[in-house]
Write an enzyme that holds these catalytic residues in place. Structure first.
Site, mmCIF file in Angstrom:
data_model
loop_
_atom_site.group_PDB
_atom_site.id
_atom_site.type_symbol
_atom_site.label_atom_id
_atom_site.label_comp_id
_atom_site.label_asym_id
_atom_site.label_seq_id
_atom_site.Cartn_x
_atom_site.Cartn_y
_atom_site.Cartn_z
ATOM 1 C CD GLU A 263 -2.057 1.794 2.405
ATOM 2 O OE1 GLU A 263 -1.928 3.020 2.228
ATOM 3 O OE2 GLU A 263 -2.185 1.278 3.516
ATOM 4 C CB CYS A 302 -2.077 6.272 2.790
ATOM 5 S SG CYS A 302 -3.134 5.400 3.950
HETATM 6 P P1 NDP Z 1 9.536 4.438 3.506
HETATM 7 O O1 NDP Z 1 8.998 3.749 2.331
HETATM 8 O O2 NDP Z 1 10.942 4.831 3.509
HETATM 9 O O3 NDP Z 1 9.346 3.524 4.820
HETATM 10 C C1 NDP Z 1 8.212 2.745 5.054
HETATM 11 C C2 NDP Z 1 8.597 1.530 5.870
HETATM 12 O O4 NDP Z 1 9.527 0.740 5.148
HETATM 13 C C3 NDP Z 1 9.293 1.869 7.174
HETATM 14 O O5 NDP Z 1 8.923 0.945 8.161
HETATM 15 C C4 NDP Z 1 10.747 1.709 6.822
HETATM 16 O O6 NDP Z 1 11.555 1.455 7.949
HETATM 17 C C5 NDP Z 1 10.683 0.507 5.932
HETATM 18 N N1 NDP Z 1 11.839 0.348 5.064
HETATM 19 C C6 NDP Z 1 12.546 1.314 4.438
HETATM 20 N N2 NDP Z 1 13.513 0.750 3.724
HETATM 21 C C7 NDP Z 1 13.431 -0.593 3.905
HETATM 22 C C8 NDP Z 1 14.195 -1.701 3.453
HETATM 23 N N3 NDP Z 1 15.233 -1.550 2.650
HETATM 24 N N4 NDP Z 1 13.849 -2.926 3.859
HETATM 25 C C9 NDP Z 1 12.798 -3.106 4.682
HETATM 26 N N5 NDP Z 1 12.069 -2.086 5.152
HETATM 27 C C10 NDP Z 1 12.383 -0.846 4.766
HETATM 28 O O7 NDP Z 1 8.596 5.603 3.796
HETATM 29 P P2 NDP Z 1 8.806 6.823 4.795
HETATM 30 O O8 NDP Z 1 8.231 6.402 6.075
HETATM 31 O O9 NDP Z 1 10.189 7.313 4.834
HETATM 32 O O10 NDP Z 1 7.920 7.891 4.062
HETATM 33 C C11 NDP Z 1 8.365 8.405 2.825
HETATM 34 C C12 NDP Z 1 7.191 8.776 1.959
HETATM 35 O O11 NDP Z 1 6.346 7.653 1.783
HETATM 36 C C13 NDP Z 1 6.280 9.811 2.547
HETATM 37 O O12 NDP Z 1 6.772 11.083 2.365
HETATM 38 C C14 NDP Z 1 5.036 9.559 1.774
HETATM 39 O O13 NDP Z 1 5.111 10.189 0.536
HETATM 40 C C15 NDP Z 1 5.026 8.075 1.595
HETATM 41 N N6 NDP Z 1 4.181 7.407 2.550
HETATM 42 C C16 NDP Z 1 3.049 6.837 2.102
HETATM 43 C C17 NDP Z 1 2.204 6.214 2.981
HETATM 44 C C18 NDP Z 1 0.981 5.531 2.535
HETATM 45 O O14 NDP Z 1 0.273 4.962 3.350
HETATM 46 N N7 NDP Z 1 0.629 5.519 1.279
HETATM 47 C C19 NDP Z 1 2.447 6.187 4.414
HETATM 48 C C20 NDP Z 1 3.692 6.816 4.789
HETATM 49 C C21 NDP Z 1 4.513 7.362 3.873
HETATM 50 P P3 NDP Z 1 12.453 2.637 8.584
HETATM 51 O O15 NDP Z 1 11.504 3.706 8.985
HETATM 52 O O16 NDP Z 1 13.087 1.972 9.726
HETATM 53 O O17 NDP Z 1 13.373 3.067 7.502
#
Ligand code: NDP
Length: 691
Positions: A263, A302
């Site tokens: 998602e 989201c």
């Molecule tokens: P990310 O995609 O960076 O992170 C989401 C999750 O993935 C976090 O738990 C993160 O962990 C984890 N993650 C990141 N890299 C890896 C990896 N290599 N392997 C496994 N897990 C990983 O999103 P952000 O939270 O940084 O948000 C960035 C952007 O995403 C926002 O600005 C927004 O645009 C979008 N977003 C969209 C959402 C939605 O529901 N559609 C919700 C939130 C964000 P960790 O935090 O420890 O890096």
């Protein structure tokens, strides 16, 4: 827990049955409003392979001992326990930048999801450990070879990687269906707000409600976690499209075909109908909804509205009305009661949103707000991640690809105009698939055109109008009973949707064979399986003695013309097929006057019911009723009643019994077939005394 001047706490992970610290102090997480250190997070050195194995072996085995209803009862107990401790979560939630109202969505919305899953599972699933899917497929003429699709829980673990914006709801909405299915979970919250998830997991585990291994937590980065996934595991992801796509292409995820659900970013649209100009209730509802979606959780949802699609010529009134509303948004410290919008989750996140606004400005002009200015009523303007709402206007939205591509994950939206409903749908589709869209209209044909046009590109669509306004849950609220997810850019995943999502953690298998053995597998009687005739009327048996497959065949009774006329007179149902021989003969389905279907049902009940007070407490309905052969005067009916399924209720002294009822005529043709649903006592004193 993290408020005040105390030093930041070191977050821990709960893996392989113990709380464990990472090898280093790790990254410092800051309060979104004050910039004060809240917690330290690190997962280095943790044995992720061991954690996954522990979940699969210990958690999977423990959960597998329980039925759907027992697991649902665990969720309810858990929800009650968390609700009692909610103030502690609200306190912790302030550091994430969430106001009380924002926290309510995350904390009580999440706990409410546990309640909803518990209740739906008890109402909609049997009290078993295996689910049947669909009807029995007869594969032979003599019922000696049949098939039944079944769902069984995967023998793996569900790894839930969550986003920073909903540290509680994001976890609870995913563990609820996993646990109901009987699949253990390992939750990896986004680091930025993991302190709140960690607190909630501590409180969950302290209750002792979940069996060992059912829930684990990784605080910090995922390390080599995904390298150890198997084909029995499920990986769910919420976050950015970039990370999601990377995880989807992970060689182990692909190589082992681990189930993957994503998602991601979504450029959700809301459309104002051409009928809903200024003065129409739908106009006001639309303005209120757009402004609310921009500012709740500072737009970090989201499902928030990013694209505001309005009829050509209405841009000005819409922009003016939105400006007036947004100007009233009090931005500041989420702990203050007067604050309507708190900060973004972090300064990094604010930089990201500012960058996105710059990109959006290439295709739209800012008509309200200044991303580089910070106007707040409370909080620290330097260290807090505050950003006031920003509204843009794209005057040529079809030329401005950027407004359909860039998701500014904050209080930001872009207004754009359409000419026709098809045009509005075209603009919405340029988002390439979204979680949700809404249309505000009171016009039936607009609703039809826009909803059917947008549906293939969306997981959920809300129609807003004056009639539903009082009860509407709004554009941005995913509900436990409704699908949450969307195609294309939104990730292609599907969460929630009631019991649909439980099946995402189960394997569907078509099982073929002798119906007797299939019944043994599913716990459900099916045609062709050996019946048991115990000699005691099944309605005289409590759940203590009743068995699936117990069968009873009634005596036969004649249906006379007098019966049909009496029934017609008594009920007022004088439909010609029952009353007029010539008209009935002219009907292609009937060979003269026929008995009422409900007369057949009533006679059937009269034949199979045992009248004296007994363990059968109530009849609460029939399922799958079909009238298959017309019944003419002079026909003889009898009923074969077979106990098809028994579902004892937890914490009640009765349960549901589903009976297969087959009504046949003197030629053994089935005239009616259905399931009779009854409530039956677990123990019946008279029955025991008689024995
Ligand atoms: P990310 O995609 O960076 O992170 C989401 C999750 O993935 C976090 O738990 C993160 O962990 C984890 N993650 C990141 N890299 C890896 C990896 N290599 N392997 C496994 N897990 C990983 O999103 P952000 O939270 O940084 O948000 C960035 C952007 O995403 C926002 O600005 C927004 O645009 C979008 N977003 C969209 C959402 C939605 O529901 N559609 C919700 C939130 C964000 P960790 O935090 O420890 O890096």
């Amino acid at each position: 827990m993290s408020q005040g001047n105390s030093s930041p706490r070191q977050l821990e992970s709960f893996v392989s049955g113990a709380w464990r610290k990472g090898g280093e102090n790790g990254k410092t997480l800051l309060n979104a409003a004050t910039g004060a250190p809240v917690a330290l997070i690190d997962s280095s050195g943790l044995d992720f392979a061991g954690a996954l194995n522990w979940g699969r072996s210990v958690g999977g085995a423990n959960l597998g001992k329980y039925s759907f209803h027992e697991r649902a009862a665990m969720l309810k107990a858990l929800a009650k326990a968390l609700m009692a401790q909610r103030e502690e979560f609200y306190q912790e939630s302030l550091a994430t930048g969430a106001t009380r109202k924002d926290g309510w969505i995350d904390i009580e919305g999440g706990i409410g999801t546990l309640f909803a899953y518990s209740s739906k599972a008890r109402r909609e699933l049997p009290n078993t450990r295996v689910l049947t899917d669909g009807a029995v497929e007869a594969l032979s003429g003599d019922d000696s070879f049949s098939a039944q699709h079944i769902f069984t829980p995967l023998r793996g673990i569900a790894v839930h990687i969550n986003a920073f914006n909903f540290p509680c709801w994001g976890m609870l909405e995913k563990i609820a269906p996993s646990l109901i299915a009987g699949v253990p979970c390992l939750v990896k919250p986004a680091s930025q707000t993991a302190y709140l998830t960690e607190l909630m997991v501590r409180r969950i585990l302290e209750t002792g409600i979940l069996p060992d291994g059912a829930l684990q937590l990784v605080s910090g980065s995922a390390g080599d976690l995904l390298d150890h996934l198997t084909g029995q595991d499920v990986l769910t992801f919420t976050g950015s499209a970039a990370t999601g796509q990377m995880l989807k292409q992970h060689p182990v995820v692909i190589g082992n075909t681990a189930r993957f659900s994503m998602e991601a970013d979504s450029l959700n649209a809301s459309i104002l109908g051409p009928d809903a100009g200024p003065g129409a209730p739908e106009f006001d509802l639309f303005i209120k909804e757009v402004a609310r979606e921009m500012t709740v959780k500072a737009g970090q949802k989201c499902t928030a509205i990013r694209r505001v699609i309005v009829p050509g010529g209405l841009q000005e009134p819409v922009i003016e009305a939105l400006k007036a509303r947004l100007a009233k948004t009090v931005v500041g410290d989420p702990a203050q009661e007067t604050t309507r919008m708190g900060p973004l989750a972090s300064l990094d996140q604010r930089n990201e949103v500012r960058n996105c606004i710059r990109k959006l400005s290439q295709g739209a002009e800012i008509v309200f707000g200044n991303p580089d200015e910070c106007i707040i009523e409370s909080g620290d303007a330097d260290k807090g991640a505050f950003l006031n709402p920003v509204l843009l206007h794209a005057s040529a939205p079809k030329e401005a690809a950027v407004v359909h591509e860039v998701e500014a994950f904050g209080p930001v939206a872009t207004v754009m105009a359409y000419e026709t409903p098809e045009d509005a749908v075209d603009l919405a589709q340029r988002g390439k698939g979204s979680l949700v869209a809404s249309v505000f209209t009171n016009d039936r044909s607009v609703a039809e055109d826009i909803v059917l046009g947008m549906a293939p590109y969306h997981g959920r669509i809300l129609i807003g109008n004056r009639e539903s306004a009082g009860a509407s849950t709004g554009h941005g609220s995913p509900l436990p009973s409704l699908v949450h997810g969307g195609p294309g850019r939104a990730g292609g995943g599907e969460e929630l949707g009631g019991m649909r999502s439980v099946k995402h953690y189960m394997q569907r298998t078509a099982v073929q064979g002798d119906p007797e053995l299939l019944s043994a597998v599913t716990g459900r009687w099916m045609p062709g399986a050996n019946p048991h005739a115990g000699g005691i009327h099944p309605f005289r048996q409590s759940l203590e003695t009743l068995h699936v497959g117990e069968q009873f065949t009634t005596a036969a009774r004649e249906v006379t013309l007098a019966d049909i006329e009496h029934f017609a007179d008594f009920t007022g149902d004088t439909f010609y097929a029952h009353m007029d021989e010539a008209a009935a003969r002219a009907n292609p389905f009937f060979n003269g006057r026929v008995a009422h279907g409900y007369l057949i049902l009533s006679f059937a009940a009269g034949l199979f019911v045992d009248p004296a007070p007994g363990p059968v407490l109530a009849n609460y309905g029939v399922d799958n009723l079909r009238f298959l052969t017309p019944v003419n005067p002079g026909d003889y009916l009898k009923v074969r009643l077979t106990c098809k399924e028994i579902n004892p209720r937890i914490n009640a002294d009765y349960g549901e019994v589903r009976w297969d009822a087959s009504v046949t005529n003197q030629d053994n043709e089935v005239v009616a077939h259905y399931d009779v649903l009854t409530m039956v006592a677990k123990v019946w004193p008279q029955m025991m005394a008689a024995e």
